[in-house]
Scaffold this active site. Structure first.
Site, PDB file in Angstrom:
ATOM      1  CD  GLU A  83      -0.865  13.797   5.479  1.00 55.76           C
ATOM      2  OE1 GLU A  83       0.293  13.155   5.164  1.00 55.76           O
ATOM      3  OE2 GLU A  83      -1.284  15.040   4.774  1.00 55.76           O
ATOM      4  CG  HIS A 130      -9.379  -6.525  -3.948  1.00 60.39           C
ATOM      5  ND1 HIS A 130      -8.900  -7.535  -3.101  1.00 60.39           N
ATOM      6  CD2 HIS A 130     -10.598  -7.024  -4.205  1.00 60.39           C
ATOM      7  CE1 HIS A 130      -9.688  -8.472  -3.214  1.00 60.39           C
ATOM      8  NE2 HIS A 130     -10.787  -8.214  -3.757  1.00 60.39           N
ATOM      9  CB  SER A 173       4.991  22.708   0.730  1.00 57.19           C
ATOM     10  OG  SER A 173       6.215  22.314   0.760  1.00 57.19           O
ATOM     11  CE  LYS A 209       3.276  18.592  -1.282  1.00 58.73           C
ATOM     12  NZ  LYS A 209       3.157  17.098  -1.478  1.00 58.73           N
TER      13      LYS A 209
END
Ligand code: ARG
Length: 472
Positions: free
Chosen positions: A301, A167, A288, A294
């Site tokens: 992804e 979980h 970024s 970043k």
């Protein structure tokens, strides 16, 4: 290269214009053409045509001199395509017509004998099987590479403590080696799914012709063996209408992509500020354009994103096939783009994942700290009560839960509670301070087959290494 006009003067198609009075509308030609994407099959199309031509010559269906001329012409076309690529002329519809038109330009009317005892239906089924077979071989090699990378990383981290989650809540401590080996198991199953698919697809449809077989004395065993198939397919109708082999491939690809996506998701989570379990090197990160601080895990992804598209490709072809009566329908031309798309996405995903996993930096200190938080050895306390005090597990669970509540109230780890605190809570807890409640002790105790104890993980790595060696 000079083209043979595919259209007669009045626009009729030369392959079937005999019973036509005119050519297709521009839109008809546009919707019909597949050369824009099926030119990718050129190697397979030429290989299948060469096998067919050789068989036609050896059986005497075509005069040996014509078969020889066809073979030489096809060899020339292969080297032209190798050097210059395949010309795309929508009037030539597909790769089969394109190759044949070029053959005619090169060798003249003998080219027209190549299509004896053959239809584009068995031709495309053969080409596509050959393509999928190559795709499977490439994915199997890439999966082996990825599995080896994971195995090596696991070996370095057989003792590294990591919080195991259920979980997404801290559950029990595990080792990073054990966690990585879970993925080796998944990718080994994927590999075996691809190999199963290969086993079933490796039969040759050539000689099934349009759907009913042919009256010419073809030697289907010969064409099958020339193309590395185990033998000819059994039923001519099935041969031209079956795309199970493509669906098997796509199902294996979708399952593999799903596994890659779960690993990618863990990279994304673990590379986040909150987790900090891993750092992706510059080579596998992006920045970024606005936020200078970043470091984004874009490759992970995209692996996660690509899985959605690959699953979509499987669904796309299933839906294409589900309503089709036997045998061939032109809908089946739509089998190629989803499969090519899935192939390209999976190939780059496997390569990206192997690259990331080889170079990712694990941060054991962060993993260890996270594994300490959240009372991950509460189960070990309950197990100790069962073993040492003979309590039923349900009761032990309850008592351990009360100990957790106490430790939480005092802001202490479970193993930092003094024995007096355990004893005060319940006499049955007396002595619990001596229970093996450290994360290392917890991990070391889980020696059941397939468990996270380092001894078991070392065995699992050795077994997996042996298994991968046998597959390769
Ligand atoms: N381009 C076609 C395909 O990919 C080849 C088969 C055409 N057969 C036919 N009967 N129209 O499916």
């Amino acid at each position: 290269m000079d083209e043979t006009p595919e259209r007669a003067e009045d626009g009729r198609n030369r392959a079937w214009g005999g019973r036509f009075k005119g050519g297709p509308s521009a839109v008809m030609a546009a919707i019909n053409a597949s050369i824009g994407f099926d030119r990718r099959l050129w190697r397979h199309d030429i290989a299948a045509s060469m096998a067919h031509a050789r068989m036609l010559g050896e059986t005497g269906i075509v005069a040996p001199a014509d078969a020889e001329a066809i073979l030489r012409g096809l060899e020339t076309i292969a080297s032209e395509y190798e050097a210059e690529g395949v010309p795309v002329d929508p009037a030539l519809e597909d790769i089969h017509m394109t190759v044949e038109a070029r053959l005619e330009a090169l060798i003249g009317p003998a080219a027209g004998r190549l299509h004896t005892a053959r239809s584009r239906n068995d031709q495309v089924a053969t080409d596509f099987r050959l393509y999928v077979r190559d795709a499977i071989d490439a994915h199997v090699a890439a999966l082996l590479d990825l599995a080896h990378t994971l195995l090596e990383r696991a070996e370095d981290h057989v003792e590294t403590i990591l919080p195991g989650f259920t979980h997404l809540q801290v559950a029990q401590p595990v080792t990073l080696g054990h966690h990585l080996m879970a993925y080796v198991e998944m990718f080994a199953r994927d590999l075996s799914r691809f190999r199963d698919a290969r086993g079933r697809l490796n039969l040759c449809p050539l000689g099934s012709a349009a759907l009913a077989g042919t009256g010419f004395p073809v030697d289907r065993d010969l064409t099958a063996s020339l193309l590395g198939f185990e033998g000819p397919t059994a039923n001519s109708i099935d041969s031209v209408s079956d795309r199970d082999f493509a669906l098997d491939y796509l199902a294996a690809a979708a399952q593999t992509a799903l596994h890659l996506s779960r690993l990618a998701e863990e990279i994304v989570l673990w590379a986040s500020e909150r987790f900090g379990f891993v750092e992706l090197p510059d080579r596998w990160s992006t920045g970024s354009s606005i936020m200078p601080q970043k470091r984004n895990p874009d490759a992970a992804e995209l692996v996660r994103g690509h899985a959605g598209r690959i699953i979509g490709c499987l669904v796309s072809l299933m839906v294409t096939m589900k309503g089709l009566p036997l045998a061939y329908s032109k809908d089946m031309q739509d089998d190629k783009e989803p499969l090519f798309e899935a192939h390209d996405l999976l190939a780059v995903s496997l390569a990206a994942m192997a690259g990331m996993m080889a170079e990712i930096r694990f941060v054991p200190e962060r993993m260890r700290a996270a594994a300490e938080a959240g009372f991950p050895t509460a189960t070990d306390l309950a197990d100790w009560l069962v073993r040492e005090k003979g309590l039923p597990f349900r009761e032990a669970h309850h008592l351990a839960g009360r100990a957790v509540a106490l430790a939480e109230a005092r802001g202490l780890a479970l193993q930092a509670l003094p024995d007096s605190a355990f004893a005060d809570l319940d006499p049955r807890l007396a002595g619990a301070a001596a229970a093996p409640l450290s994360v290392e002790a917890s991990v070391a105790s889980r020696t059941s087959a397939g468990g996270t104890a380092p001894v078991r993980v070392r065995e699992a790595i050795a077994r997996a290494r042996q298994m991968l060696k046998e597959v390769a």
